[in-house]
Design a protein around this motif. Structure first.
Motif, mmCIF file in Angstrom:
data_model
loop_
_atom_site.group_PDB
_atom_site.id
_atom_site.type_symbol
_atom_site.label_atom_id
_atom_site.label_comp_id
_atom_site.label_asym_id
_atom_site.label_seq_id
_atom_site.Cartn_x
_atom_site.Cartn_y
_atom_site.Cartn_z
ATOM 1 N N LEU A 182 0.859 -60.142 36.017
ATOM 2 C CA LEU A 182 1.926 -60.364 35.041
ATOM 3 C C LEU A 182 3.145 -60.966 35.728
ATOM 4 O O LEU A 182 3.713 -61.976 35.283
ATOM 5 N N ALA A 183 3.543 -60.340 36.818
ATOM 6 C CA ALA A 183 4.726 -60.788 37.552
ATOM 7 C C ALA A 183 4.508 -62.193 38.106
ATOM 8 O O ALA A 183 5.388 -63.062 38.007
ATOM 9 N N TYR A 184 3.322 -62.433 38.685
ATOM 10 C CA TYR A 184 3.045 -63.738 39.281
ATOM 11 C C TYR A 184 3.101 -64.839 38.215
ATOM 12 O O TYR A 184 3.730 -65.885 38.415
ATOM 13 N N CYS A 185 2.397 -64.621 37.108
ATOM 14 C CA CYS A 185 2.317 -65.656 36.071
ATOM 15 C C CYS A 185 3.688 -65.977 35.487
ATOM 16 O O CYS A 185 4.013 -67.152 35.248
ATOM 17 N N ARG A 186 4.485 -64.960 35.268
ATOM 18 C CA ARG A 186 5.816 -65.188 34.708
ATOM 19 C C ARG A 186 6.700 -65.947 35.687
ATOM 20 O O ARG A 186 7.432 -66.874 35.302
ATOM 21 N N GLN A 187 6.622 -65.571 36.953
ATOM 22 C CA GLN A 187 7.415 -66.268 37.963
ATOM 23 C C GLN A 187 6.961 -67.716 38.114
ATOM 24 O O GLN A 187 7.779 -68.638 38.188
ATOM 25 N N LEU A 230 7.598 -73.647 37.135
ATOM 26 C CA LEU A 230 7.046 -74.878 36.587
ATOM 27 C C LEU A 230 7.818 -75.379 35.372
ATOM 28 O O LEU A 230 7.509 -76.448 34.829
ATOM 29 N N GLY A 231 8.798 -74.588 34.917
ATOM 30 C CA GLY A 231 9.607 -74.989 33.778
ATOM 31 C C GLY A 231 8.932 -74.830 32.435
ATOM 32 O O GLY A 231 9.286 -75.499 31.461
ATOM 33 N N ILE A 232 7.957 -73.929 32.364
ATOM 34 C CA ILE A 232 7.214 -73.745 31.104
ATOM 35 C C ILE A 232 7.291 -72.304 30.612
ATOM 36 O O ILE A 232 6.479 -71.884 29.777
ATOM 37 N N ALA A 233 8.257 -71.537 31.111
ATOM 38 C CA ALA A 233 8.326 -70.111 30.772
ATOM 39 C C ALA A 233 8.353 -69.861 29.265
ATOM 40 O O ALA A 233 7.725 -68.924 28.774
ATOM 41 N N HIS A 253 6.976 -71.501 27.036
ATOM 42 C CA HIS A 253 5.728 -71.941 26.404
ATOM 43 C C HIS A 253 4.524 -71.111 26.854
ATOM 44 O O HIS A 253 3.388 -71.426 26.488
ATOM 45 N N VAL A 254 4.786 -70.099 27.667
ATOM 46 C CA VAL A 254 3.711 -69.244 28.182
ATOM 47 C C VAL A 254 3.997 -67.796 27.833
ATOM 48 O O VAL A 254 5.086 -67.283 28.104
ATOM 49 N N GLN A 255 3.037 -67.131 27.217
ATOM 50 C CA GLN A 255 3.112 -65.692 26.947
ATOM 51 C C GLN A 255 2.040 -65.006 27.783
ATOM 52 O O GLN A 255 0.866 -65.376 27.711
ATOM 53 N N VAL A 256 2.453 -64.033 28.582
ATOM 54 C CA VAL A 256 1.504 -63.294 29.416
ATOM 55 C C VAL A 256 1.482 -61.844 28.948
ATOM 56 O O VAL A 256 2.532 -61.189 28.881
ATOM 57 N N VAL A 257 0.302 -61.350 28.617
ATOM 58 C CA VAL A 257 0.126 -60.009 28.063
ATOM 59 C C VAL A 257 -0.726 -59.195 29.036
ATOM 60 O O VAL A 257 -1.672 -59.720 29.646
ATOM 61 N N GLY A 258 -0.411 -57.931 29.189
ATOM 62 C CA GLY A 258 -1.188 -57.050 30.057
ATOM 63 C C GLY A 258 -2.539 -56.717 29.457
ATOM 64 O O GLY A 258 -2.945 -57.263 28.425
ATOM 65 N N ARG A 259 -3.227 -55.796 30.098
ATOM 66 C CA ARG A 259 -4.543 -55.399 29.615
ATOM 67 C C ARG A 259 -4.413 -54.664 28.289
ATOM 68 O O ARG A 259 -3.552 -53.802 28.128
ATOM 69 N N VAL A 260 -5.276 -55.015 27.356
ATOM 70 C CA VAL A 260 -5.256 -54.409 26.029
ATOM 71 C C VAL A 260 -6.656 -53.924 25.691
ATOM 72 O O VAL A 260 -7.648 -54.429 26.233
ATOM 73 N N PRO A 261 -6.773 -52.938 24.789
ATOM 74 C CA PRO A 261 -8.112 -52.498 24.357
ATOM 75 C C PRO A 261 -8.874 -53.645 23.709
ATOM 76 O O PRO A 261 -8.270 -54.549 23.115
ATOM 77 N N GLY A 262 -10.194 -53.603 23.801
ATOM 78 C CA GLY A 262 -11.007 -54.645 23.199
ATOM 79 C C GLY A 262 -10.747 -54.820 21.713
ATOM 80 O O GLY A 262 -10.879 -55.923 21.173
ATOM 81 N N SER A 263 -10.342 -53.739 21.045
ATOM 82 C CA SER A 263 -10.083 -53.804 19.609
ATOM 83 C C SER A 263 -8.898 -54.701 19.265
ATOM 84 O O SER A 263 -8.747 -55.131 18.121
#
Length: 382
Positions: free
Chosen positions: A236-241, A246-249, A251-261
């Protein structure tokens, strides 16, 4: 009334594992028909199967090393021999060697991972290399000892046959996707092209190719956004940084682990799903769960050029294939953007090609194989 059929299911899960759905489909189908005992390597995993009518037994391991794996398999075999068991299901190719301790017990083997993924044959250290190659040979040989081996894809089936497994012993059964995944897609031709990636997030699974490729695509004038679902805390931290660099913050949403449902709602809010893998031996054989979920949901698939994507994605029909690098990813975004008017038709084709992977269509095949194995065993015993 005779005693209920007792089936023991052995599993091998990892604490950081992002999904359990293909395993749960099979466990649930068996638990609803038979008496089931589920073998786990850690009590941590019991919560994944709460509410199912089954018993659990835990044979704790310190970790997931090869030695831990072998000790767990020995414990599973001992348990199965210690009491009346009608059928053993080894739910993962990591557990194949257990078959050597199950002599006389009908056994089904779920072949979902290429064995080089856990018995790497090219270690630099000569002793580790020799040991791993021996275990690799034993793993394939074990597939010829079980009643039936169930590969999840065509590449796995061919590989098993090439390693001497009797064709009569192997039956292809896809992983399966629940009906709730389809038809979700609502492709949007008016706004930004919405890309989604679900699953483990790491460099070798295309993390940087996606981020850098999106940045290049936007520089080329393509209005696209990216949602990444399933990132661990460090990712999460890496992708956001990296997105900020890259100047696309925005335009990018990063979500943690979620249940399959929760996965279906992310698919419903996207135009295209991404399957991306570095070219490694095992990933040439293991089709990703997300690929079939995307197709069932009606999401056209952007798949990196590797057999486990290109076997199922026909370029321009139910998705697009691209080379594994940032520029190629940017280019394929441009291709999709240029063909936005065709997205509804490609979405329909994706859904149509995904129907045969629905678990509701596959469950009768799986349960039929279980029933035939039990019947054959009863005939042999009488």
């Amino acid at each position: 009334m005779g005693k209920p059929v007792h089936i023991v299911i052995a599993t091998w899960f990892y604490e950081g594992q992002p999904g359990y759905l293909d395993f749960k489909y099979r466990i649930k189908a068996l638990a609803e028909r038979y008496r089931v005992t589920l073998l786990l390597r850690n009590a941590f995993f019991e919560k994944e199967f709460e509410g199912l009518p089954l018993e659990t037994r835990v044979f704790s391991t310190k970790g997931t090393s090869v030695l831990d794996q072998l000790r767990f398999m020995r414990a599973c075999a001992r348990f199965c021999r210690s009491q009346p068991v009608d059928l053993v299901v080894l739910l993962g190719s990591q557990l194949a060697i257990t078959a050597y301790g199950l002599k006389g017990l009908p056994t089904l083997l779920y072949w979902n991972e290429h064995p080089t993924h856990f018995f790497f044959p090219d270690y630099r250290h000569p002793i580790k290399r020799l040991a791993s190659r021996l275990l690799l040979r034993l793993n394939y040989a074990a597939a010829n000892r079980v009643s039936k081996v169930m590969p999840i894809g065509e590449a796995h089936l061919e590989d098993l046959l090439n390693h001497g497994v009797d064709p009569r012993r192997a039956e292809l059964i896809y992983m399966g996707v629940e009906d709730r995944f389809g038809f979700l897609a609502q492709v949007n031709r008016a706004a930004a092209l919405r890309l989604v990636y679900t699953g483990t997030v790491m460099r070798e699974r295309g993390r940087d190719v996606m981020l850098e490729g999106l940045a290049l695509a936007r520089q080329q004038g393509h209005d696209a956004t990216l949602t990444i679902v399933g990132a661990a805390e460090d990712q999460l931290a890496y992708c956001r940084q990296r997105a900020a660099e890259l100047g696309i913050a925005e335009h990018v949403q990063v979500v943690g682990r979620v249940p399959g449902s929760e996965i279906p709602r992310y698919l419903a809010d996207a135009d295209v799903g991404i399957c991306i893998w570095e070219d490694r031996i095992w990933w040439r054989f293991n089709p990703p769960t997300k690929l079939f979920e995307y197709l069932v949901a009606g999401l056209p698939v952007l798949g990196s050029r590797i057999r486990t994507h290109s076997d199922y994605v026909v370029d321009g029909r139910n998705g697009w294939i691209f080379d594994y690098d940032a520029q190629a990813f940017a280019n394929v975004i441009g291709t999709v953007a240029a063909q936005r008017a065709q997205l509804p038709a490609v979405s329909q084709a994706a859904h149509a090609s995904g129907k045969k992977y629905l678990w509701s269509a596959l469950a009768p095949q799986f349960l039929g194989l279980v029933d035939r194995t039990l019947t054959e065993q009863q005939g042999a015993s009488s």
